[in-house]
Enzyme design. Structure first.
Site: not given
Lengths: 339, 339
Positions: B162, B305
């Protein structure tokens, strides 16, 4: 090691598009490889794992669950690419170099095997010194020589490994002697021995220490009297890599015993080491603490050969790639912290 | 999951040339991938990490050290291949798919970006519900749809990730609500906020929980009121992968909040998850325990991420390669344990 280079490397990491320090140990790995190699852009494309094979006279006491012939059988398995270390080294993009430093077997027509036999195994440490001082020195020299070869070959990262039925026994003896532990405290199940064999193993170590009285302040004496040929070669590899500024990933229990001998001989060698993983074997933590290395992985491994080192190589290389490949805030046009 | 297949896989592992169980968690990974996929010879050659991007209305409270525009800036950085997740995914042989599920920015001419925008960010959870129920369901559906696409693409392993400035705030709110914790107990420094910002963040979470009163027994209510669009998409991805029998590597703190929502919605989803690593963020351990996942790595990571997932993929694949590539005792002519 160069503290200016260390700081410059951290500044470069701090300019990457991520919160400060948020890649944790990957950043530590990058800093360490840079300072060890002295190269701001280290090249880890060539990686090698050395699996040193040797036999142990103490096996005649009945300390292992596997018969002694497994040492040469596994050497052949590694040469054919079928062992754990082969699979994991391929996965990490590393080459396996298998070295006969002391197997009690005549290898003939074995393409790929590095012939450096110092003796056909050690003698039984429960009955006398495992090696002569000359044998120990010769095995150390094997590791040093192979490290020098790595420098010529442009190897960026080296891993240690070993294969030798019975070799947790000398490793535990070394730990007991250096740390002042009783054999019970630092002797574990190796390849998976039962309670009865564990007692035999502990007794063999006790006999070896009582009989040989190795001097814990003299690492070479310790290596000679209760060590092993592959343990000596690993110690030499560590010293040789440090001298050549090549970072070394130390595998598990037996490899760490070798690295411990190296770092007792030359305390500066510690700065060149990565500890691949925390082994299941009792006594491993003591050695890592004494060397001052925090292990990278904790995956309940206890195979050896260099398998944990192969896995850790991927993570060390990941840290270097972060340093070399990630965009900076400026390059990416990303706003910085505003607090 | 198929217990016969699990046992057959362990028998295959036990026949490999190594002491029983000596590859520890690598063996666990192999068993798990086989049973999840239902395939005795799983193919992990195609791996994908999904990085879901979304903005958060609660950022207007001042909960983050970075300005909100960093979310789209980082999306563009990831699209150009310069972010941490790109470097580590390339290193693991995985593809990064970056999905706009809720960024407050109009992306145009962005080849490679997966356009699935549900809303231009959530609303401020400190002032009312972050989303409508329809928005939360739409974001869940994005993850499910992308998982279905993975099945069609023959993807063997999926990672979650994310990017969203402010997204540790809804994650901590979810943990506080499910676990019955005070916001102080499960709120940490995210991208590296100072003490003052930490107090603002805790106050915002407290206001959000007091005002919205999410029902901890209703994961969808929780997601709607104090969650995020990328957290919902991750929950959907987990559910979709489980339905398609694709193993999922859950990254760090925010990803685990998404996986927690999924496993609260469907407890069976837990069996399909790998926890990539133990994050530095407080509260992560609670979620992992509740999901019942032991993390694979502990490298002090806190970037998100999908970076931790990328690293863990290498280790999961290592386990599968052990199963598929290692020689058996019989193949290698190696003697077995004789005790």
């Amino acid at each position: 090691l160069d503290t200016d280079l260390l700081q410059q490397t951290q500044v470069r990491l701090d300019n990457k598009t991520k919160p400060l320090g948020s890649l944790g140990r990957l950043e530590e790995f990058a800093r360490k490889v840079v300072t060890i190699s002295g190269n701001p852009t280290p090249d880890l494309s060539k990686k090698v794992i050395f699996t040193f094979a040797g036999d142990h006279g103490v096996v005649e006491e009945g300390v292992s669950a596997f018969p002694k012939e497994v040492t040469p059988q596994m050497v052949l398995n590694i040469l054919r690419g079928g062992a754990g270390v082969n699979v994991l080294a391929r996965h990490a993009g590393a080459e396996v170099r298998i070295v006969d430093v002391g197997v009690d077997f005549d290898f003939e027509d074995c393409p790929g095997l590095i012939h450096k036999k110092v003796a056909r195994g050690t003698r039984n440490l429960a009955k006398g010194p495992a090696m002569t001082r000359d044998e120990a020195l010769a095995a150390l020299a094997v590791g040093i020589e192979l490290a020098d070869q790595c420098k010529q070959d442009g190897i960026g990262l080296v891993g240690t490994g070993e294969m030798g039925i019975g070799n947790t026994t000398p490793s535990s003896a070394i730990i007991a002697a250096i740390g002042g532990f009783s054999p019970e405290q630092v002797t574990h199940r190796g390849t998976g021995i039962n309670d009865q064999t564990l007692q035999i193993k502990i007794a063999a170590i006790r006999k070896g220490l009582d009989l040989n009285r190795p001097d814990p302040a003299d690492p070479l004496d310790l290596l000679t009297k209760v060590g092993g040929l592959e343990i000596a070669a690993i110690a030499g590899l560590v010293l040789g890599c440090a001298a050549n500024r090549i970072p070394v990933v130390v595998d598990g229990f037996i490899s760490t015993a070798g690295a411990l001998i190296a770092s007792e001989l030359h305390p500066q060698a510690r700065d060149y080491l990565f500890a691949a993983h925390e082994s299941v074997e009792v006594g491993h933590r003591f050695m890592l603490d004494r060397i001052g290395c925090r292990p990278i992985l904790d995956l309940d491994l206890r195979l050896g050969e260099g398998t944990g080192g192969a896995l850790a190589m991927h993570l060390i290389e990941a840290g270097v790639k972060i340093l070399l490949e990630m965009a900076t805030f400026e390059q990416a046009g990303v706003s910085e912290k505003q607090e």
